[in-house]
Write a protein that holds these residues in place. Structure first.
Motif, mmCIF file in Angstrom:
data_model
loop_
_atom_site.group_PDB
_atom_site.id
_atom_site.type_symbol
_atom_site.label_atom_id
_atom_site.label_comp_id
_atom_site.label_asym_id
_atom_site.label_seq_id
_atom_site.Cartn_x
_atom_site.Cartn_y
_atom_site.Cartn_z
ATOM 1 N N UNK A 170 0.811 -1.207 -0.184
ATOM 2 C CA UNK A 170 -0.049 -0.088 0.108
ATOM 3 C C UNK A 170 0.712 1.243 0.045
ATOM 4 N N UNK A 171 2.071 1.232 0.780
ATOM 5 C CA UNK A 171 2.985 2.573 0.907
ATOM 6 C C UNK A 171 3.529 2.705 -0.271
ATOM 7 N N UNK A 172 3.991 1.689 -1.020
ATOM 8 C CA UNK A 172 4.644 1.962 -2.504
ATOM 9 C C UNK A 172 3.662 2.453 -3.518
ATOM 10 N N UNK A 173 2.591 2.389 -3.037
ATOM 11 C CA UNK A 173 1.518 2.920 -3.918
ATOM 12 C C UNK A 173 0.580 4.004 -3.453
ATOM 13 N N UNK A 174 1.290 4.856 -2.270
ATOM 14 C CA UNK A 174 0.208 5.775 -1.538
ATOM 15 C C UNK A 174 -0.221 6.694 -2.589
ATOM 16 N N UNK A 175 -1.219 6.946 -1.981
ATOM 17 C CA UNK A 175 -2.095 7.878 -3.150
ATOM 18 C C UNK A 175 -2.851 7.183 -4.303
ATOM 19 N N UNK A 176 -2.771 6.007 -4.546
ATOM 20 C CA UNK A 176 -3.281 5.021 -5.519
ATOM 21 C C UNK A 176 -4.240 4.137 -5.051
ATOM 22 N N UNK A 177 -5.367 3.860 -5.410
ATOM 23 C CA UNK A 177 -6.160 2.927 -5.107
ATOM 24 C C UNK A 177 -5.666 1.322 -5.342
ATOM 25 N N UNK A 178 -5.445 0.730 -4.728
ATOM 26 C CA UNK A 178 -5.003 -0.764 -4.820
ATOM 27 C C UNK A 178 -6.098 -1.686 -4.724
ATOM 28 N N UNK A 179 -6.485 -2.216 -5.848
ATOM 29 C CA UNK A 179 -7.745 -3.261 -5.723
ATOM 30 C C UNK A 179 -7.478 -4.328 -5.185
ATOM 31 N N UNK A 180 -8.530 -5.222 -4.929
ATOM 32 C CA UNK A 180 -8.285 -6.559 -4.156
ATOM 33 C C UNK A 180 -7.599 -7.532 -4.969
ATOM 34 N N UNK A 181 -7.961 -7.390 -6.362
ATOM 35 C CA UNK A 181 -7.245 -8.390 -7.466
ATOM 36 C C UNK A 181 -5.684 -8.326 -7.406
ATOM 37 N N UNK A 182 -5.374 -6.857 -7.534
ATOM 38 C CA UNK A 182 -3.764 -6.621 -7.502
ATOM 39 C C UNK A 182 -3.198 -7.105 -6.324
ATOM 40 N N UNK A 183 -3.985 -6.992 -5.015
ATOM 41 C CA UNK A 183 -3.397 -7.213 -3.875
ATOM 42 C C UNK A 183 -3.305 -8.779 -3.572
ATOM 43 N N UNK A 184 -4.483 -9.498 -4.102
ATOM 44 C CA UNK A 184 -4.243 -11.018 -3.759
ATOM 45 C C UNK A 184 -3.087 -11.424 -4.963
ATOM 46 N N UNK A 185 -2.983 -11.088 -6.020
ATOM 47 C CA UNK A 185 -1.897 -11.379 -7.016
ATOM 48 C C UNK A 185 -0.622 -11.229 -6.315
ATOM 49 N N UNK A 186 -0.356 -9.990 -6.114
ATOM 50 C CA UNK A 186 0.980 -9.541 -5.515
ATOM 51 C C UNK A 186 1.188 -10.173 -4.088
ATOM 52 N N UNK A 187 0.201 -10.380 -3.199
ATOM 53 C CA UNK A 187 0.713 -10.915 -1.987
ATOM 54 C C UNK A 187 0.377 -12.393 -1.663
ATOM 55 N N UNK A 188 -0.698 -12.917 -2.387
ATOM 56 C CA UNK A 188 -1.031 -14.354 -2.191
ATOM 57 C C UNK A 188 -0.713 -15.201 -3.308
ATOM 58 N N UNK A 189 -0.410 -14.664 -4.565
ATOM 59 C CA UNK A 189 -0.018 -15.530 -5.704
ATOM 60 C C UNK A 189 -1.066 -16.235 -6.432
ATOM 61 N N UNK A 190 -2.291 -15.557 -5.917
ATOM 62 C CA UNK A 190 -3.667 -16.044 -6.825
ATOM 63 C C UNK A 190 -4.606 -14.974 -6.963
ATOM 64 N N UNK A 191 -5.503 -15.259 -7.841
ATOM 65 C CA UNK A 191 -6.463 -14.181 -8.185
ATOM 66 C C UNK A 191 -7.651 -14.236 -7.017
ATOM 67 N N UNK A 192 -8.143 -12.904 -6.874
ATOM 68 C CA UNK A 192 -9.215 -12.647 -6.007
ATOM 69 C C UNK A 192 -10.338 -13.591 -6.491
ATOM 70 N N UNK A 193 -11.122 -14.331 -5.742
ATOM 71 C CA UNK A 193 -12.238 -14.976 -5.957
ATOM 72 C C UNK A 193 -13.709 -14.334 -6.018
#
Length: 236
Positions: A170-193
Motif C-alpha cells: 500500500x505504501x509503495x502505491x500511496x495515493x493510489x487505489x489498490x484493488x483486491x485483485x492486484x493485492x491478492x496477486x501480489x501478496x497471495x500469488x492467486x486471483x481474488x475469487x
C-alpha cells in the motif's frame, strides 16, 4: 526440503496428511499436544506451522496468538470447523490461511506452496521494490523496507510478515487505489475469487495496529467497489 510442524491430535489424519506432503518435498513433524507446540517450534525450527484448532492442552487459536509475535513464518489453520467466526478470529490472531480438513489434498498442497512462495517473495520484495537504502516516510510514519521495520510517532509497531507485506504494498502505491485483485496477486500469488474476505480482515488488523479508526478510517481508506487507499497526508 521445507519443514512443517503439524500440530494435530488425531494420529490417522496426521499420518495421512504428513504422508501426502512428504511425497512432495515437504518434511512434516507431528506434535499431538497444543501445550507442547511452543517448545517444539523452538526445537525443530519449522518453515511453516500447520495448526488444528481443537487440541489437548492448548487450543489452536490460543497457540496462533502466542506464536505470532515469535514466529515469522506462515501459520495455517487446518481444521474441521467450518465457521466464519473461527476463520475471522484465526486471521485476526495472525494466521495466514484457514483450510478445512475436507479440502482435497492437492488443493491443500497448492495452498501451502502459495504460503512458501509468498514467504520467499517477502524476503526479496524490499530489495526488488526499492533501492537498499530506501525508507518510506509519511509524516509520523516511517517504513524501513530493508529492515522490515515500522515506526509511528517514534514508537516501533510490531507487524507480522504478512501485515508488513500488505503495508509495504500500500505504501509503495500511496495515493493510489489498490484493488483486491492486484493485492491478492501480489501478496497471495492467486486471483481474488470475489468471496474471500481475508484481505478485509488483514486491512482491519493493520488499521488497528497503526492507530486508524476501523469504524471511520482516515489513514487507510476503503474505496467502495474499488479497493484500498493509503493516504499520504493522513500521517502528519
Amino acid at each position: 526440503m521445507q519443514r512443517i510442524l503439524f500440530v494435530e491430535d488425531d494420529p490417522d489424519i496426521g499420518q495421512l496428511i504428513a504422508g501426502w506432503l512428504s511425497r512432495h518435498e515437504m518434511e512434516v513433524i507431528i506434535e499431538s499436544r497444543g501445550d507442547r507446540a511452543l517448545a517444539r517450534v523452538e526445537e525443530v525450527q519449522p518453515d511453516l506451522i500447520l495448526l488444528d484448532i481443537m487440541l489437548p492442552g492448548c487450543d489452536g487459536l490460543t497457540l496462533c496468538r502466542d506464536l505470532r509475535p515469535r514466529f515469522a513464518g506462515p501459520i495455517v489453520m487446518l481444521t474441521s470447523l467450518d465457521s466464519d467466526m473461527n476463520q475471522i478470529l484465526s486471521l485476526e490472531l495472525g494466521a495466514n490461511d484457514y483450510i478445512l480438513k475436507t479440502t482435497p489434498p492437492p488443493v491443500l498442497l497448492a495452498r501451502l506452496r502459495v504460503q512458501f512462495r509468498q514467504q520467499q517473495n517477502a524476503i526479496a520484495t524490499p530489495a526488488m521494490a526499492a533501492p537498499p537504502s530506501q525508507r518510506l516516510q509519511f509524516g509520523r510514519l516511517t517504513i524501513d523496507g530493508p529492515a522490515r521495520a515500522v515506526t509511528l510517532d517514534g514508537e516501533n509497531v510490531p507487524l507480522s510478515t504478512s501485515d508488513f507485506d500488505l503495508l509495504w504494498e500500500l505504501a509503495c502505491h500511496a495515493g493510489q487505489i489498490m484493488g483486491r485483485d492486484a493485492l491478492f496477486r501480489s501478496l497471495r500469488g492467486r486471483d481474488y475469487d470475489g468471496l474471500d474476505r481475508s484481505m478485509d480482515v488483514a486491512i482491519s488488523r493493520l488499521r488497528r495496529k497503526l492507530g486508524d479508526d476501523p469504524a471511520a478510517p482516515t489513514r487507510i481508506k476503503t474505496v467502495r467497489q474499488r479497493g484500498y487507499l493509503l493516504v499520504p497526508q493522513a500521517w502528519e
